[in-house]
Design an enzyme around this catalytic site. Structure first.
Site, PDB file in Angstrom:
ATOM      1  N   GLU A 138       0.822  -1.202   0.000  1.00  0.00           N
ATOM      2  CA  GLU A 138       0.000   0.000   0.000  1.00  0.00           C
ATOM      3  C   GLU A 138       0.861   1.259   0.000  1.00  0.00           C
ATOM      4  O   GLU A 138       1.961   1.278   0.556  1.00  0.00           O
ATOM      5  CB  GLU A 138      -0.930  -0.004   1.216  1.00  0.00           C
ATOM      6  CG  GLU A 138      -1.885  -1.193   1.174  1.00  0.00           C
ATOM      7  CD  GLU A 138      -2.931  -1.180   2.277  1.00  0.00           C
ATOM      8  OE1 GLU A 138      -4.036  -1.659   2.022  1.00  0.00           O
ATOM      9  OE2 GLU A 138      -2.643  -0.705   3.391  1.00  0.00           O
ATOM     10  N   CYS A 149       3.490   8.533   0.652  1.00  0.00           N
ATOM     11  CA  CYS A 149       4.053   7.679   1.699  1.00  0.00           C
ATOM     12  C   CYS A 149       4.207   6.289   1.092  1.00  0.00           C
ATOM     13  O   CYS A 149       3.217   5.638   0.768  1.00  0.00           O
ATOM     14  CB  CYS A 149       3.102   7.647   2.899  1.00  0.00           C
ATOM     15  SG  CYS A 149       3.589   6.479   4.172  1.00  0.00           S
ATOM     16  N   CYS A 206       6.846  -6.752   7.308  1.00  0.00           N
ATOM     17  CA  CYS A 206       7.854  -6.172   8.193  1.00  0.00           C
ATOM     18  C   CYS A 206       8.147  -7.171   9.296  1.00  0.00           C
ATOM     19  O   CYS A 206       7.262  -7.897   9.737  1.00  0.00           O
ATOM     20  CB  CYS A 206       7.304  -4.879   8.801  1.00  0.00           C
ATOM     21  SG  CYS A 206       8.458  -4.027   9.893  1.00  0.00           S
ATOM     22  N   CYS A 236       6.337  -4.380  15.974  1.00  0.00           N
ATOM     23  CA  CYS A 236       5.729  -3.371  16.867  1.00  0.00           C
ATOM     24  C   CYS A 236       4.278  -3.770  17.162  1.00  0.00           C
ATOM     25  O   CYS A 236       3.515  -4.106  16.255  1.00  0.00           O
ATOM     26  CB  CYS A 236       5.784  -1.982  16.234  1.00  0.00           C
ATOM     27  SG  CYS A 236       7.454  -1.401  15.936  1.00  0.00           S
ATOM     28  N   CYS A 295       1.086  -2.023  15.329  1.00  0.00           N
ATOM     29  CA  CYS A 295       1.169  -1.758  13.891  1.00  0.00           C
ATOM     30  C   CYS A 295       0.616  -2.906  13.049  1.00  0.00           C
ATOM     31  O   CYS A 295       0.894  -4.077  13.334  1.00  0.00           O
ATOM     32  CB  CYS A 295       2.631  -1.496  13.532  1.00  0.00           C
ATOM     33  SG  CYS A 295       2.883  -1.108  11.797  1.00  0.00           S
ATOM     34  N   GLY A 341       6.975  -1.653   6.173  1.00  0.00           N
ATOM     35  CA  GLY A 341       8.377  -2.056   6.170  1.00  0.00           C
ATOM     36  C   GLY A 341       9.281  -1.138   6.957  1.00  0.00           C
ATOM     37  O   GLY A 341       8.902  -0.035   7.341  1.00  0.00           O
ATOM     38  N   GLU A 342      10.474  -1.628   7.213  1.00  0.00           N
ATOM     39  CA  GLU A 342      11.490  -0.865   7.947  1.00  0.00           C
ATOM     40  C   GLU A 342      12.589  -0.495   6.931  1.00  0.00           C
ATOM     41  O   GLU A 342      13.356  -1.366   6.504  1.00  0.00           O
ATOM     42  CB  GLU A 342      12.031  -1.728   9.096  1.00  0.00           C
ATOM     43  CG  GLU A 342      13.273  -1.217   9.764  1.00  0.00           C
ATOM     44  CD  GLU A 342      13.225   0.246  10.212  1.00  0.00           C
ATOM     45  OE1 GLU A 342      12.243   0.661  10.840  1.00  0.00           O
ATOM     46  OE2 GLU A 342      14.189   0.974   9.906  1.00  0.00           O
ATOM     47  N   SER A 349      11.670   7.066   8.002  1.00  0.00           N
ATOM     48  CA  SER A 349      11.288   6.741   9.371  1.00  0.00           C
ATOM     49  C   SER A 349      11.833   5.371   9.761  1.00  0.00           C
ATOM     50  O   SER A 349      11.726   4.408   9.006  1.00  0.00           O
ATOM     51  CB  SER A 349       9.759   6.741   9.473  1.00  0.00           C
ATOM     52  OG  SER A 349       9.359   6.493  10.795  1.00  0.00           O
ATOM     53  N   SER A 409      10.991   6.457  15.407  1.00  0.00           N
ATOM     54  CA  SER A 409       9.773   6.051  16.105  1.00  0.00           C
ATOM     55  C   SER A 409      10.154   5.695  17.530  1.00  0.00           C
ATOM     56  O   SER A 409      10.682   4.620  17.783  1.00  0.00           O
ATOM     57  CB  SER A 409       9.146   4.851  15.397  1.00  0.00           C
ATOM     58  OG  SER A 409       8.887   5.194  14.059  1.00  0.00           O
ATOM     59  N   HIS A 429       8.117   6.450  20.763  1.00  0.00           N
ATOM     60  CA  HIS A 429       6.901   5.926  21.399  1.00  0.00           C
ATOM     61  C   HIS A 429       6.983   5.651  22.898  1.00  0.00           C
ATOM     62  O   HIS A 429       5.962   5.353  23.525  1.00  0.00           O
ATOM     63  CB  HIS A 429       6.388   4.665  20.690  1.00  0.00           C
ATOM     64  CG  HIS A 429       6.159   4.840  19.214  1.00  0.00           C
ATOM     65  ND1 HIS A 429       5.607   5.968  18.672  1.00  0.00           N
ATOM     66  CD2 HIS A 429       6.427   4.025  18.157  1.00  0.00           C
ATOM     67  CE1 HIS A 429       5.538   5.839  17.352  1.00  0.00           C
ATOM     68  NE2 HIS A 429       6.034   4.672  17.017  1.00  0.00           N
ATOM     69  N   ASN A 436      -3.445   4.866  15.942  1.00  0.00           N
ATOM     70  CA  ASN A 436      -4.561   4.527  15.052  1.00  0.00           C
ATOM     71  C   ASN A 436      -5.033   3.108  15.305  1.00  0.00           C
ATOM     72  O   ASN A 436      -4.232   2.220  15.543  1.00  0.00           O
ATOM     73  CB  ASN A 436      -4.121   4.691  13.599  1.00  0.00           C
ATOM     74  CG  ASN A 436      -3.860   6.131  13.270  1.00  0.00           C
ATOM     75  OD1 ASN A 436      -4.724   6.984  13.406  1.00  0.00           O
ATOM     76  ND2 ASN A 436      -2.625   6.437  12.871  1.00  0.00           N
ATOM     77  N   CYS A 487      -1.004   6.165   9.739  1.00  0.00           N
ATOM     78  CA  CYS A 487       0.208   5.489  10.207  1.00  0.00           C
ATOM     79  C   CYS A 487      -0.131   4.148  10.825  1.00  0.00           C
ATOM     80  O   CYS A 487      -1.014   4.056  11.671  1.00  0.00           O
ATOM     81  CB  CYS A 487       0.889   6.301  11.290  1.00  0.00           C
ATOM     82  SG  CYS A 487       1.626   7.776  10.689  1.00  0.00           S
TER      83      CYS A 487
HETATM   84  N1  SAH Z   1       9.347   0.947  10.162  1.00  0.00           N
HETATM   85  C1  SAH Z   1       9.418   2.383  10.165  1.00  0.00           C
HETATM   86  C2  SAH Z   1       8.465   3.054   9.201  1.00  0.00           C
HETATM   87  C3  SAH Z   1       7.063   2.553   9.077  1.00  0.00           C
HETATM   88  S1  SAH Z   1       5.890   2.949  10.293  1.00  0.00           S
HETATM   89  C4  SAH Z   1       9.208   2.902  11.570  1.00  0.00           C
HETATM   90  O1  SAH Z   1       8.929   2.123  12.454  1.00  0.00           O
HETATM   91  O2  SAH Z   1       9.386   4.090  11.781  1.00  0.00           O
HETATM   92  C5  SAH Z   1       5.602   4.680  10.214  1.00  0.00           C
HETATM   93  C6  SAH Z   1       5.220   5.274  11.561  1.00  0.00           C
HETATM   94  O3  SAH Z   1       3.909   4.873  11.976  1.00  0.00           O
HETATM   95  C7  SAH Z   1       6.152   4.855  12.688  1.00  0.00           C
HETATM   96  O4  SAH Z   1       6.418   5.953  13.504  1.00  0.00           O
HETATM   97  C8  SAH Z   1       5.314   3.829  13.424  1.00  0.00           C
HETATM   98  O5  SAH Z   1       5.746   3.594  14.724  1.00  0.00           O
HETATM   99  C9  SAH Z   1       3.945   4.478  13.348  1.00  0.00           C
HETATM  100  N2  SAH Z   1       2.834   3.585  13.631  1.00  0.00           N
HETATM  101  C10 SAH Z   1       2.748   2.262  13.464  1.00  0.00           C
HETATM  102  N3  SAH Z   1       1.544   1.801  13.839  1.00  0.00           N
HETATM  103  C11 SAH Z   1       0.844   2.875  14.255  1.00  0.00           C
HETATM  104  C12 SAH Z   1      -0.478   3.059  14.728  1.00  0.00           C
HETATM  105  N4  SAH Z   1      -1.319   2.042  14.861  1.00  0.00           N
HETATM  106  N5  SAH Z   1      -0.864   4.308  15.067  1.00  0.00           N
HETATM  107  C13 SAH Z   1      -0.024   5.357  14.916  1.00  0.00           C
HETATM  108  N6  SAH Z   1       1.225   5.242  14.454  1.00  0.00           N
HETATM  109  C14 SAH Z   1       1.664   4.023  14.128  1.00  0.00           C
END
Ligand code: SAH
Length: 359
Positions: free
Chosen positions: A92, A105, A112, A116, A119, A159-160, A191, A214, A216, A290, A333
């Site tokens: 996507e 984006c 991935c 996390c 996610c 993905g990372e 990111s 990221s 958190h 989210n 996100c």
């Molecule tokens: N793997 C990379 C990039 C992809 S995620 C990373 O971790 O940064 C992009 C961003 O969305 C990251 O900051 C991630 O932590 C955040 N993210 C993932 N799931 C989310 C969610 N459910 N709500 C809000 N942000 C989220």
């Protein structure tokens, strides 16, 4: 077969010379067709001799990224693309409109492996890395569909990116090249969940892009509870790499902080975050987490979000709450997900009765 979309110009010229014996200017013409005019077939390359076009079609290929589904938000100008890759996997990509122009984006991997807890992208693990040509294909195909060029790019989809760094670097090189789309890397954000070795490798490239980390959570116990990567690279090591990144590149780091109800959104957690970042030239992006249906994480209340941002401000930390886009099409996100061979899952967007078009 060699994917010509994945080759930087010098490598394409070498390939052309070896495979076809053609001189360098032909490689430059081919590269411009691929990356400036962004055509998807050799037949369209009308200033190349027909015999050469035929030969190219036999010896090489152009990675195909096709629009399987396009979801349009009713709430704003956001679009979500489901792109099908040659092997049947889908990723996507999200198109967003900002006052400075459109931003895309993109995904950097099919799935991935970072795990996390909040996610959707990591639910089925990692299938494979995207190639440079496929990442370019996400941009070129979105631009074809929208009839416009993007003015900025974020590597924040599935993905990372630092887990696929060699391909990401090749991709960024082609994207910013003079004979390509010439997107300045100052308009790119990457990111990461905090792969320290990757941050240091990226730092050495000094590309001028914005690094988003990221975070958190500001203590190891909370962070390891929601981000398994923290066990490999704890906060202390991560912060050291981030401070060094700023010293070497002069680029301010942007920290992402998704607010999760009862996990990281209390007043004590805000104080902890402020203490961790004190003295760093950085910015904090707060995102109410989210919803992801398979996940238990609940977003913080509006009052908690407001309190958190106010408190950070009072403690001298530069923080903003990210504007939410495309909430009705699960384009936010962490809501992007991989779909496997043959399956099409349009996410919550379809259930919400969103206007869709299959292309
Ligand atoms: N793997 C990379 C990039 C992809 S995620 C990373 O971790 O940064 C992009 C961003 O969305 C990251 O900051 C991630 O932590 C955040 N993210 C993932 N799931 C989310 C969610 N459910 N709500 C809000 N942000 C989220």
């Amino acid at each position: 077969m060699t994917d010509l979309l994945s080759l930087p110009l010098p490598e394409l010229a070498r390939w052309m010379a070896q495979e076809t014996g053609e001189p360098g200017f032909r490689a430059k013409q081919l590269y411009q067709w691929l990356h400036q005019k962004q055509v998807t077939s050799f037949d369209a390359m009308t200033n190349l001799p027909a015999a050469l076009r035929q030969k190219l079609g036999k010896l090489g290929k152009i990675a195909q990224v096709e629009t399987e589904l396009l979801l349009e938000s009713k709430l704003d100008e956001t679009r979500k693309f489901l792109f099908r890759l040659e092997d049947g996997n889908c990723v996507e990509t999200v198109w967003m409109e900002y006052h400075h122009g459109p931003s895309l984006c993109i995904s950097t991997q099919v799935g991935c492996r970072m795990g996390c807890r909040f996610c959707a992208s990591t639910l089925d693990g990692l299938e494979r890395n995207l190639t440079p040509g496929e990442m370019l294909g996400e941009i070129y195909e979105a631009q074809r569909q929208m009839g416009r060029r993007i003015s900025s790019l974020v590597l924040m989809g599935i993905g990372e990116p630092l887990d696929n760094l060699p391909n990401v670097l090749t991709f960024l090189g082609i994207l910013s090249s003079a004979e390509g789309q010439r997107l300045g890397l100052r308009h790119v954000s990457l990111s990461t969940c905090g792969l320290v070795d990757g941050i240091r490798a990226l730092m050495k490239e000094n590309l001028g892009l914005t690094l988003s980390v990221s975070l958190h959570a500001a203590n190891d116990e909370t962070r390891s509870g929601i981000m398994p990567v923290n066990r490999r690279y704890p906060i202390g090591e991560l912060m050291e790499a981030c401070r060094e990144y700023f010293r070497v590149t002069g680029r301010r780091i942007s920290y992402e902080y998704a607010l999760i109800d009862g996990v990281n959104d209390s007043e004590a957690k805000a104080r902890e975050l402020a203490a961790l970042l004190r003295g760093q030239n950085c910015h904090v992006n707060l995102i109410p987490v989210n919803p992801v249906k398979e996940r238990e994480t609940k977003r913080s209340s509006r009052a908690a979000v407001e309190r958190f941002v106010r408190q950070l401000g009072e403690l001298g930390i530069n923080a903003t709450v990210r504007r939410e886009l495309g909430t009705d099409i699960s384009a936010a996100c962490g809501q992007l997900r991989r779909t496997g061979q043959g399956k099409v899952s349009a996410g919550a967007g379809l259930e919400a009765g969103t206007r869709t078009s299959t292309v």
